[in-house]
Design an enzyme around this catalytic site. Structure first.
Site, PDB file in Angstrom:
ATOM      1  N   HIS A   1       4.804  16.389 -30.730  1.00 53.19           N
ATOM      2  CA  HIS A   1       3.817  15.301 -30.880  1.00 53.19           C
ATOM      3  C   HIS A   1       2.683  15.603 -29.904  1.00 53.19           C
ATOM      4  O   HIS A   1       1.987  16.614 -30.047  1.00 53.19           O
ATOM      5  CB  HIS A   1       4.534  13.972 -30.617  1.00 53.19           C
ATOM      6  CG  HIS A   1       3.783  12.734 -30.973  1.00 53.19           C
ATOM      7  ND1 HIS A   1       2.564  12.727 -31.588  1.00 53.19           N
ATOM      8  CD2 HIS A   1       4.089  11.405 -30.770  1.00 53.19           C
ATOM      9  CE1 HIS A   1       2.149  11.472 -31.767  1.00 53.19           C
ATOM     10  NE2 HIS A   1       3.052  10.651 -31.271  1.00 53.19           N
TER      11      HIS A   1
ATOM     12  N   ASP B   1      -4.887  19.450 -31.979  1.00 48.39           N
ATOM     13  CA  ASP B   1      -4.430  19.957 -30.684  1.00 48.39           C
ATOM     14  C   ASP B   1      -4.885  21.387 -30.413  1.00 48.39           C
ATOM     15  O   ASP B   1      -5.042  21.777 -29.262  1.00 48.39           O
ATOM     16  CB  ASP B   1      -2.899  19.901 -30.612  1.00 48.39           C
ATOM     17  CG  ASP B   1      -2.416  18.476 -30.533  1.00 48.39           C
ATOM     18  OD1 ASP B   1      -3.011  17.704 -29.779  1.00 48.39           O
ATOM     19  OD2 ASP B   1      -1.452  18.131 -31.247  1.00 48.39           O
TER      20      ASP B   1
ATOM     21  N   HIS C   1       0.852  19.831 -40.040  1.00 46.26           N
ATOM     22  CA  HIS C   1       0.772  18.381 -39.861  1.00 46.26           C
ATOM     23  C   HIS C   1       1.693  17.687 -40.832  1.00 46.26           C
ATOM     24  O   HIS C   1       1.885  18.138 -41.951  1.00 46.26           O
ATOM     25  CB  HIS C   1      -0.666  17.885 -40.070  1.00 46.26           C
ATOM     26  CG  HIS C   1      -0.907  16.577 -39.406  1.00 46.26           C
ATOM     27  ND1 HIS C   1      -0.623  15.385 -40.007  1.00 46.26           N
ATOM     28  CD2 HIS C   1      -1.375  16.292 -38.177  1.00 46.26           C
ATOM     29  CE1 HIS C   1      -0.912  14.408 -39.172  1.00 46.26           C
ATOM     30  NE2 HIS C   1      -1.367  14.920 -38.054  1.00 46.26           N
TER      31      HIS C   1
HETATM   32  N1  COA Z   1       4.407  27.186 -37.071  1.00 38.61           N
HETATM   33  C1  COA Z   1       5.187  27.901 -37.899  1.00 38.61           C
HETATM   34  N2  COA Z   1       5.744  27.401 -39.011  1.00 38.61           N
HETATM   35  C2  COA Z   1       5.491  26.108 -39.295  1.00 38.61           C
HETATM   36  C3  COA Z   1       4.674  25.306 -38.485  1.00 38.61           C
HETATM   37  C4  COA Z   1       4.134  25.891 -37.352  1.00 38.61           C
HETATM   38  N3  COA Z   1       3.353  25.187 -36.518  1.00 38.61           N
HETATM   39  N4  COA Z   1       4.580  24.070 -39.022  1.00 38.61           N
HETATM   40  C5  COA Z   1       5.312  24.077 -40.144  1.00 38.61           C
HETATM   41  N5  COA Z   1       5.862  25.316 -40.293  1.00 38.61           N
HETATM   42  C6  COA Z   1       6.718  25.743 -41.382  1.00 38.61           C
HETATM   43  C7  COA Z   1       7.930  24.866 -41.487  1.00 38.61           C
HETATM   44  O1  COA Z   1       8.980  25.340 -40.660  1.00 38.61           O
HETATM   45  C8  COA Z   1       8.241  24.994 -42.963  1.00 38.61           C
HETATM   46  O2  COA Z   1       8.827  26.262 -43.171  1.00 38.61           O
HETATM   47  P1  COA Z   1      10.028  26.429 -44.213  1.00 38.61           P
HETATM   48  O3  COA Z   1       9.479  25.926 -45.534  1.00 38.61           O
HETATM   49  O4  COA Z   1      10.338  27.874 -44.154  1.00 38.61           O
HETATM   50  O5  COA Z   1      11.128  25.546 -43.690  1.00 38.61           O
HETATM   51  C9  COA Z   1       6.864  25.050 -43.595  1.00 38.61           C
HETATM   52  O6  COA Z   1       5.995  25.559 -42.582  1.00 38.61           O
HETATM   53  C10 COA Z   1       6.332  23.736 -44.095  1.00 38.61           C
HETATM   54  O7  COA Z   1       6.424  22.780 -43.050  1.00 38.61           O
HETATM   55  P2  COA Z   1       5.903  21.298 -43.261  1.00 38.61           P
HETATM   56  O8  COA Z   1       6.908  20.549 -44.105  1.00 38.61           O
HETATM   57  O9  COA Z   1       4.493  21.342 -43.736  1.00 38.61           O
HETATM   58  O10 COA Z   1       5.858  20.750 -41.773  1.00 38.61           O
HETATM   59  P3  COA Z   1       6.758  19.604 -41.166  1.00 38.61           P
HETATM   60  O11 COA Z   1       6.357  18.305 -41.792  1.00 38.61           O
HETATM   61  O12 COA Z   1       8.192  19.999 -41.210  1.00 38.61           O
HETATM   62  O13 COA Z   1       6.334  19.578 -39.632  1.00 38.61           O
HETATM   63  C11 COA Z   1       4.975  19.414 -37.736  1.00 38.61           C
HETATM   64  C12 COA Z   1       5.122  19.041 -39.201  1.00 38.61           C
HETATM   65  C13 COA Z   1       3.660  18.854 -37.181  1.00 38.61           C
HETATM   66  C14 COA Z   1       6.136  18.832 -36.905  1.00 38.61           C
HETATM   67  C15 COA Z   1       4.998  20.957 -37.644  1.00 38.61           C
HETATM   68  O14 COA Z   1       3.930  21.477 -38.406  1.00 38.61           O
HETATM   69  C16 COA Z   1       4.940  21.445 -36.219  1.00 38.61           C
HETATM   70  O15 COA Z   1       5.966  21.468 -35.528  1.00 38.61           O
HETATM   71  N6  COA Z   1       3.750  21.898 -35.757  1.00 38.61           N
HETATM   72  C17 COA Z   1       3.622  22.411 -34.417  1.00 38.61           C
HETATM   73  C18 COA Z   1       3.534  21.292 -33.406  1.00 38.61           C
HETATM   74  C19 COA Z   1       2.217  20.575 -33.473  1.00 38.61           C
HETATM   75  O16 COA Z   1       1.159  21.209 -33.516  1.00 38.61           O
HETATM   76  N7  COA Z   1       2.299  19.244 -33.433  1.00 38.61           N
HETATM   77  C20 COA Z   1       1.113  18.400 -33.431  1.00 38.61           C
HETATM   78  C21 COA Z   1       0.969  17.721 -34.741  1.00 38.61           C
HETATM   79  S1  COA Z   1      -0.551  16.837 -34.800  1.00 38.61           S
END
Ligand code: COA
Length: 361
Positions: free
Chosen positions: A219, A309, A258
């Site tokens: 987050h 971020d 996101h």
């Molecule tokens: N780096 C690498 N892979 C990522 C990723 C990232 N930052 N964000 C998502 N993915 C991957 C997921 O693991 C998933 O892979 P899979 O299909 O092989 O399992 C795929 O991309 C699709 O993910 P998605 O469903 O779109 O994301 P989510 O809803 O599960 O997670 C977040 C959303 C924000 C928690 C995630 O993108 C994340 O952890 N981002 C990094 C932290 C961050 O920047 N947080 C601030 C948010 S404002």
């Protein structure tokens, strides 16, 4: 027996709000009907905070009065200073803020004489003071005066941090960034705060719950983690190799992806432009090229876009803000949105609302 799922909070409908709309058609962001682009272009953070708390943009007279009120609330009580001095310098500043907020709630409790919008303003005004009082006490051994005359929350923070006035551009960068971080509907920290508020708990407990939730690297903590990532690379070429290797190992790249937005984060272009302006002013030739290469690789390899971020991290860094203070700045900003959610929850709560009397008298 039902199998446990691994969905986190996915699919949990948290509630409805009129404060903000996120991800309309996968892209937009509005605060009380105003687009984030217009607010970042024409408003100040103080105007946005007023909009959050009172549901409308202020007139010039209201804004002047509100800014004067915020200015008058920057000082820290002596007992709070002692608490901040006793929190170890090695602690994370988010832990310090969580404790600082909670302690303030014991010496300035929410009673019938203290309205919730006044507490919101007090926290908006004194969170930067807490962060920098603690920061300077533990890094330089000095006890700074926090009741400053700086015109805005952004300039108050920056002047206290650098102990000198900073450029107009850097001041406005921070002001815009506070606007962009101010509100985001039912994200994890707001959900935590709503749950606490729904039990008829007090204002400080709501904000303290939210700070605890925001602290996590998935987050609010993502901006710090993004900076740690970007800093590893000296050149775009190194960044490309490094990111591809991390993806091959199925590692998360912080500052990408996101939960709600599917196409892009509407705040990213705005903060990216500001990061580029600061790079020009400071003569930094490393962080933007490295960041842009990471962005390109992430899009090519995973179709994932940079979120707010990611470029906030390099913009803050070029503005001379230490990485551990990134998430606390998120708190300073989001307090505006959180406060609006407390007020909205109280107005619409299933069990209303007469606050429990919290003081002993
Ligand atoms: N780096 C690498 N892979 C990522 C990723 C990232 N930052 N964000 C998502 N993915 C991957 C997921 O693991 C998933 O892979 P899979 O299909 O092989 O399992 C795929 O991309 C699709 O993910 P998605 O469903 O779109 O994301 P989510 O809803 O599960 O997670 C977040 C959303 C924000 C928690 C995630 O993108 C994340 O952890 N981002 C990094 C932290 C961050 O920047 N947080 C601030 C948010 S404002």
């Amino acid at each position: 027996m039902n199998k446990p799922t691994t969905n986190g909070l996915a699919g949990v409908i948290a509630g409805e709000t009129s404060i903000c709309t996120v991800g309309k058609d996968g892209i937009g962001l509005n605060y009380r009907g105003y687009s984030i682009h217009d607010l970042a272009m024409y408003a100040t953070f103080e105007e946005v905070a007023f909009l959050m708390l009172y549901g409308k943009l202020p007139t010039q007279a209201e804004l002047d009065q509100y800014c004067a009120l915020l200015k008058s609330m920057r000082g820290l009580p002596e007992s709070l200073k002692r608490v901040l001095e006793n929190i170890p310098g090695e602690a994370h500043p988010m832990d310090m803020l969580r404790t600082g907020c909670s302690f303030l709630g014991t010496i300035e409790p929410e009673t019938s004489g203290r309205d919730h919008d006044v507490i919101a303003s007090r926290l908006l005004a004194c969170f930067p003071s807490m962060i920098l009082y603690w920061h300077h006490f533990h890094t330089r051994g000095t006890k700074i005066e926090t009741q400053t005359d700086a015109p805005t929350i952004a300039s108050h923070f920056l002047n206290l941090l650098h102990n000198a006035p900073v450029s107009k551009l850097v001041n406005r960068l921070l002001d815009v960034s506070l606007i962009l971080y101010a509100e985001h509907e039912f994200n994890a920290s707001t959900f935590a705060l709503r749950v606490t508020t729904a039990t008829l708990s007090d204002f400080y407990s709501g904000i303290t719950s939210a700070i605890g939730a925001l602290r996590g690297p998935l987050h609010g903590g993502a901006n710090e983690a993004a900076m740690e990532l970007i800093e590893q690379f000296d050149t775009p070429e190194q960044a490309e190799v490094g990111i591809k290797a991390m993806l091959a190992e199925k590692k998360k790249i912080m500052g990408f992806g996101h939960r709600v937005y599917t196409v892009s984060d509407p705040r990213t272009d705005i903060i990216k432009q500001w990061a580029k302006r600061i790079a020009q002013e400071t003569g930094d030739t490393r962080l933007i090229p490295v960041s842009e290469r990471i962005e390109k690789v992430m899009w090519e390899q995973k179709k994932l876009f940079a979120n707010l971020d990611f470029y906030s991290a390099s913009a803050y860094s070029m503005a001379g803000i230490p990485t551990p203070l990134f998430t606390p700045l998120f708190v300073v900003s989001r307090t505006a949105g959180w406060a609006a959610h407390i007020i909205e929850q109280r107005v619409n709560n299933r069990h209303l609302q007469k606050l429990p009397k919290l003081s002993p008298d």
